[in-house]
Write a protein that holds these residues in place. Structure first.
Motif, mmCIF file in Angstrom:
data_model
loop_
_atom_site.group_PDB
_atom_site.id
_atom_site.type_symbol
_atom_site.label_atom_id
_atom_site.label_comp_id
_atom_site.label_asym_id
_atom_site.label_seq_id
_atom_site.Cartn_x
_atom_site.Cartn_y
_atom_site.Cartn_z
ATOM 1 N N GLN A 4 2.297 6.102 -7.169
ATOM 2 C CA GLN A 4 1.252 6.966 -7.720
ATOM 3 C C GLN A 4 1.696 8.416 -7.677
ATOM 4 O OE1 GLN A 4 -2.259 6.022 -5.517
ATOM 5 N NE2 GLN A 4 -2.987 4.561 -7.035
ATOM 6 N N GLU A 55 0.833 -1.205 0.000
ATOM 7 C CA GLU A 55 0.000 0.000 0.000
ATOM 8 C C GLU A 55 0.866 1.253 0.000
ATOM 9 O OE1 GLU A 55 -3.164 1.287 3.104
ATOM 10 O OE2 GLU A 55 -3.696 -0.706 2.343
ATOM 11 N N SER A 89 2.636 1.594 -3.323
ATOM 12 C CA SER A 89 1.695 1.995 -4.380
ATOM 13 C C SER A 89 1.455 3.492 -4.320
ATOM 14 C CB SER A 89 0.350 1.286 -4.209
ATOM 15 O OG SER A 89 0.530 -0.073 -4.198
ATOM 16 N N ARG A 90 1.278 3.990 -3.069
ATOM 17 C CA ARG A 90 1.040 5.432 -2.910
ATOM 18 C C ARG A 90 2.240 6.232 -3.405
ATOM 19 N NH1 ARG A 90 -0.187 6.294 2.899
ATOM 20 N NH2 ARG A 90 -0.861 4.164 3.186
#
Lengths: 267, 294
Positions: free
Chosen positions: B290, B283, B286-287
């Motif tokens: 992004q 998580e 991924s952040r």
């Protein structure tokens, strides 16, 4: 597949359990009480009978019982290896001490007809006992065995017998895994009697020690699930019908006759 | 928060209301004189999963056997469900132990017989014991194994049967010793999900003893670190797994997620989090990815 499957000479615990729990032969359908009652009678008979012909008939009878139980005959031959090994290894030397008409003489040693008969009867006796015991195990659910033992033996002897029964299985399991471990490192040398004796001696010693360790773990697992010295029996075998009692009494009567004749050396 | 306990002195503590197991200052010495536990204090609260972590020979299994009353401490106090334990009777049904060696734990001729063993020993009738056994097998989706012969089961299946055998006794606490050792990844995940399920759906408390830090990271709400028979640290996974000194002292390694996070965060600025589980790390990454794309 259980580890036992690796050595076909050792009774396979998994297979015995499979046959006893899920088999449906005519022998499976015989009331467990009858099969159990026959065991001490057969042991008694083969102890008192020394006539070779009668012992051969007894052996054929238990063999037919085995076949009727739909248990694998070839496997039985493999499972004879261990008891035969023990009996022959002891009786082989004893037979030279039996007096009688000599067949071969070599110094102080004499092989007689009676000596050979002695060996043959001992082998037959052991095969009768082993075949019937295995048939009993292969055709009777474990829960029935626990129930019957707990009914016929006083406490704590019943618990000792039941735990010994499980210990026997653990030992067989240990025996098989020890053989596999030795085989896998080239330790299997059965080229002669001496090598075979050494091999099986080492295997039994190791298996025995390992079984104690394993039995301790099983005991701990049993204790952790509230076992307090009394094995709870979950299923009782069907009640014995009058015909069952009659059968057992008849078998006992035959045993008494065999014993009486045996005392007068007629058989 | 991580507490370093160097165990010079040990005091008895008050038992809290929601504490299912409370251990104060237990010591255990084997008959040959080997000391395996020294001043060990331990708590288990309702609805939590606690991992006892340590290398081989740290005393994990010995501690576990105390929790079920199989072993009696030489010194110290054990309180189970608010009752001080002086003998094992009573707590065996409340604290179920799943041993590391499932081969020895599953010994009856069929699975259903084995799972019925505990309930029958508790004094349930044959029908009640059978129902308890079936319920236990169904609760872990293992009812299809009921007629199988344990010797023909795989290790993972045996482990499931061992868990069912304990569940059938309706315990409040399940204690599992190395629950996934020797299992392939698929069976490991299955056992893990069963243990999590016991907590979330059945409200049970679970204790696992393990040297698998990834397993502890995935499951545990709280960690005890054992070394040479002593609790050297206790706390949340995020505190314990980022304390390299403690792990080194216990002969343990950081979980993979922690190692990866620390390795990446040395060169890149990441959010100040302490992920211990793989999906927490994913998580965060991924952040970050992004953000980089934007």
């Amino acid at each position: 597949m259980t580890r036992l499957g690796f050595s076909k000479h050792i009774p396979d615990l998994g297979l015995i359990t499979h046959y006893s729990e899920f088999g449906d032969s005519p022998v499976h359908r015989i009331n467990p009480w009858i099969k159990f009652a026959l065991l001490p009678l057969i042991i008694f008979d083969l102890t008192v009978v020394s006539n070779g012909t009668l012992l051969t008939f007894m052996y054929l009878a238990v063999l037919i019982f085995w076949v009727a139980s739909e248990s694998p005959v070839v496997l039985l031959a493999y499972w004879y290896t261990m008891p035969l090994f023990f009996v022959v290894s002891i009786a082989f030397f004893l037979m030279f001490a039996v007096p009688g008409a000599p067949l071969i003489s070599c110094g102080p040693l004499q092989l007689t007809v009676q000596g050979l008969e002695f060996l043959a009867t001992l082998v037959l006796r052991s095969l009768i006992g082993v075949t019937y015991s295995l048939t009993l195990l292969m055709t009777t659910k474990y829960n029935y065995i626990t129930h019957i033992i707990s009914k016929v033996m006083p406490s704590p002897l019943d618990q000792i017998a039941l735990l010994m029964y499980r210990f026997l299985f653990l030992m067989l399991d240990g025996l098989a895994s020890t053989i596999v471990a030795m085989k896998s490192r080239g330790g299997l040398n059965l080229s002669g009697i001496k090598e075979a004796s050494t091999f099986y001696g080492a295997v039994f010693a190791l298996a025995f020690i390992r079984s104690f360790d394993r039995a301790e773990r099983v005991a701990k697992a049993m204790e952790s699930r509230a076992y307090d010295g009394k094995l709870a029996s979950s299923f009782s075998p069907p009640r014995l019908a009058y015909s069952g009692y009659a059968f057992i009494l008849s078998a006992a009567f035959i045993s008494v006759i065999l014993y009486s004749y045996g005392r007068f050396s007629l058989i | 928060m991580s507490i370093n306990r160097l165990a010079s002195a040990c005091d008895f503590h008050e038992v809290k209301e929601d504490e299912l197991i409370h251990v104060d200052c237990i010591e255990h010495t084997y008959p040959d004189g080997t000391s395996s536990l020294h001043n060990v204090c331990f708590s288990l609260f309702k609805g939590e999963i606690v991992a006892i972590c340590g290398s081989n020979g740290a005393g994990k299994s010995t501690l576990i056997e105390h929790l079920n009353g199989l072993l009696k401490p030489s010194v110290g106090r054990l309180v189970v469900l608010q009752h001080e334990v002086t003998q094992k009777t009573g707590i065996i049904s409340e604290v179920g132990v799943v041993f590391q060696d499932a081969d020895s734990q599953v010994f009856a001729p069929t699975v259903i017989d084995d799972v019925m063993f505990g309930p029958l020993n508790k004094g349930l009738s044959k029908d009640e014991a059978r129902k308890a056994a079936l319920d236990a097998l169904e609760s872990i989706q293992a009812a299809h194994l009921m007629k199988r012969i344990p010797y023909f089961l795989s290790k993972g299946e045996k482990r499931l049967v061992a868990i069912a055998g304990v569940l059938a006794m309706d315990p409040k606490v399940i204690v599992a010793d190395e629950p996934t050792s020797d299992l392939d990844p698929v069976h490991s995940r299955r056992i893990e999900s069963v243990l999590v399920d016991l907590k979330t759906n059945y409200g049970m408390s679970v204790v696992i003893a393990t040297h698998d830090m990834d397993l502890a990271a995935r499951l545990a709400d709280r960690i005890y670190v054992l070394a040479e028979g002593q609790v050297i640290s206790e706390g949340k996974p995020s505190d314990i797994f980022y304390d390299k000194a403690i792990l080194k002292r216990a002969g343990l390694e950081q979980p993979a997620a922690v190692r990866i996070y620390e390795s990446i965060s040395q060169d890149h600025s990441l959010v100040d989090a302490k992920p211990v589980k793989e999906h927490d790390l994913i998580e965060i990454l991924s952040r970050v990815l992004q953000g980089a794309r934007l």
